[in-house]
Design a protein around this motif. Structure first.
Motif, PDB file in Angstrom:
ATOM      1  N   CYS A 142       0.857  -1.189   0.000  1.00 24.54           N
ATOM      2  CA  CYS A 142       0.000   0.000   0.000  1.00 24.54           C
ATOM      3  C   CYS A 142       0.896   1.243   0.000  1.00 24.54           C
ATOM      4  O   CYS A 142       1.645   1.476   0.953  1.00 24.54           O
ATOM      5  CB  CYS A 142      -0.902  -0.018   1.236  1.00 24.54           C
ATOM      6  N   ASN A 145      -2.681   5.894  -2.001  1.00 27.67           N
ATOM      7  CA  ASN A 145      -3.954   5.268  -2.358  1.00 27.67           C
ATOM      8  C   ASN A 145      -3.775   4.102  -3.326  1.00 27.67           C
ATOM      9  O   ASN A 145      -4.757   3.511  -3.766  1.00 27.67           O
ATOM     10  CB  ASN A 145      -4.892   6.315  -3.000  1.00 27.67           C
ATOM     11  N   ASP A 196     -14.863   1.032  -2.054  1.00 32.41           N
ATOM     12  CA  ASP A 196     -13.478   1.321  -2.441  1.00 32.41           C
ATOM     13  C   ASP A 196     -12.446   0.697  -1.512  1.00 32.41           C
ATOM     14  O   ASP A 196     -11.298   1.159  -1.462  1.00 32.41           O
ATOM     15  CB  ASP A 196     -13.240   2.842  -2.527  1.00 32.41           C
ATOM     16  N   ASP A 197     -12.838  -0.339  -0.776  1.00 37.84           N
ATOM     17  CA  ASP A 197     -11.879  -1.031   0.094  1.00 37.84           C
ATOM     18  C   ASP A 197     -11.686  -2.462  -0.416  1.00 37.84           C
ATOM     19  O   ASP A 197     -12.497  -3.348  -0.129  1.00 37.84           O
ATOM     20  CB  ASP A 197     -12.380  -1.056   1.536  1.00 37.84           C
ATOM     21  N   SER A 237     -14.594  -5.474  -2.526  1.00 34.13           N
ATOM     22  CA  SER A 237     -15.120  -4.655  -1.438  1.00 34.13           C
ATOM     23  C   SER A 237     -16.437  -5.181  -0.864  1.00 34.13           C
ATOM     24  O   SER A 237     -17.046  -4.512  -0.026  1.00 34.13           O
ATOM     25  CB  SER A 237     -15.334  -3.218  -1.929  1.00 34.13           C
ATOM     26  N   GLN A 293      -7.003  -4.614   9.281  1.00 35.98           N
ATOM     27  CA  GLN A 293      -7.621  -3.497   8.571  1.00 35.98           C
ATOM     28  C   GLN A 293      -9.138  -3.656   8.437  1.00 35.98           C
ATOM     29  O   GLN A 293      -9.851  -2.665   8.273  1.00 35.98           O
ATOM     30  CB  GLN A 293      -6.998  -3.364   7.181  1.00 35.98           C
ATOM     31  N   ILE A 294      -9.634  -4.888   8.481  1.00 29.27           N
ATOM     32  CA  ILE A 294     -11.073  -5.102   8.288  1.00 29.27           C
ATOM     33  C   ILE A 294     -11.756  -5.581   9.568  1.00 29.27           C
ATOM     34  O   ILE A 294     -12.924  -5.991   9.539  1.00 29.27           O
ATOM     35  CB  ILE A 294     -11.345  -6.120   7.159  1.00 29.27           C
ATOM     36  N   ARG A 341     -17.496  -2.295   2.215  1.00 31.24           N
ATOM     37  CA  ARG A 341     -16.973  -0.949   2.444  1.00 31.24           C
ATOM     38  C   ARG A 341     -16.511  -0.434   1.090  1.00 31.24           C
ATOM     39  O   ARG A 341     -15.603  -1.001   0.486  1.00 31.24           O
ATOM     40  CB  ARG A 341     -15.839  -0.950   3.465  1.00 31.24           C
TER      41      ARG A 341
END
Length: 298
Positions: free
Chosen positions: A132, A135, A184-185, A216, A165-166, A182
């Motif tokens: 990552c 973005n 754009d995840d 997503s 992260q989730i 979610r």
């Protein structure tokens, strides 16, 4: 196939050709490695990379294609070194590892000359590792993982980092089934990997019917919920998959503990699920499902 005549032939070809394309690179045929360099001006860097991947690739091709394959791989390795240098400028690379659940074969279909860092996940999916950066999610290759030292035992696991992260995801009821999403995840798809926390029903009773139409979005319901809800779930998966920029899979799966099998869905409009005999409703199963639902509501 280490040590065979074919291995030796490929190694000799690499040793002969590599210096022609990249003056200064050093091929060690005994250790089966190549040292390549990159940089600008006074900033020069190098790395020693194993030749196992390119040897295996060449052995799958006619010999007349080896030269092109070797050149493409070497140039890709240098590009990986340049990218690794750039990624260090954005902070700790280990903490920026991420993993996404993708359809099995996605990496093979879309990868370049250097193989991606991935973990097979059953017969239908694979977990592909990314870095990552802002973005952007840059797919991590096996070569760059080694250059960045991300394969060391003390380095944080990309899978665990992704699950963190989730961890805050909560299922939302939708038309008789549940949705984890979610916008754009692309990490949400990893809910399948973290199913014990995010989909605990997967390890209870008959498990769940689940779809991952987008990276997503994950949708699921109790596996023995019956034909009507299963069909609505299949329709939702098909509609959500259609036209999505982050498509994952338009199929439906039966997930029970660590066992995942694909469930057939007709191409009718709306689609209809062909439920396995084990999931067809019976009075006893209906009663047990009702009991589990009551327990979850407490």
């Amino acid at each position: 196939m280490t040590g065979t005549t074919n291995d030796s032939t490929v190694l000799k070809a690499i040793a002969d050709l590599a210096p022609l394309w990249m003056p200064g690179c050093v091929v060690d045929t005994a250790d089966r490695t190549v040292e390549v360099g990159w940089g600008r001006g006074s900033l020069q860097m190098s790395a020693v990379v194993g030749l196992g991947e390119i040897i295996d690739r060449c052995l799958q091709l006619p010999q007349q294609l080896w030269a092109d394959q070797i050149e493409a791989w070497l140039r890709a390795v240098v590009a990986e070194g340049e990218l690794a240098t750039e990624e260090h400028r954005f902070g700790d690379v280990a903490d920026r590892q991420r993993a996404m659940l993708l359809q099995r074969g996605w990496s093979a279909r879309t990868a370049g000359p250097v193989a991606d860092a991935l973990i097979p996940f059953g017969d239908h999916f694979e977990v592909v590792v990314f870095i990552c950066t802002g973005n952007d999610y840059r797919r991590l290759t096996v070569v760059r993982r080694s250059m960045l030292g991300l394969g060391d035992p003390d380095v944080p696991s990309p899978v665990q980092l992704t699950l963190d992260q989730i961890a805050d995801l909560r299922p939302v009821a939708h038309d008789g089934f549940s949705v984890l999403a979610r916008e754009d995840d692309p990490l949400v798809s990893m809910a399948i990997v973290d199913r014990e926390k995010l989909m605990p029903q997967a390890s209870i009773g008959m498990g769940v019917l689940v779809g991952v139409p987008r990276l997503s979005t994950v949708a699921f319901c109790p596996a023995d919920v019956g034909q009507e809800v299963a069909d609505r779930l299949a329709a939702y998966v098909a509609e959500t998959y259609q036209g999505a920029a982050d498509q994952c899979s338009q199929d439906l799966y039966w997930l029970q503990g660590d066992r995942m099998v694909q469930v057939p869905v007709t191409l009718a409009t709306p689609p209809s699920v062909v439920l396995p005999a084990a999931l067809l409703p019976t009075p006893r199963r209906t009663w047990l499902r009702h009991l589990w639902q009551q327990l979850f509501r407490r």
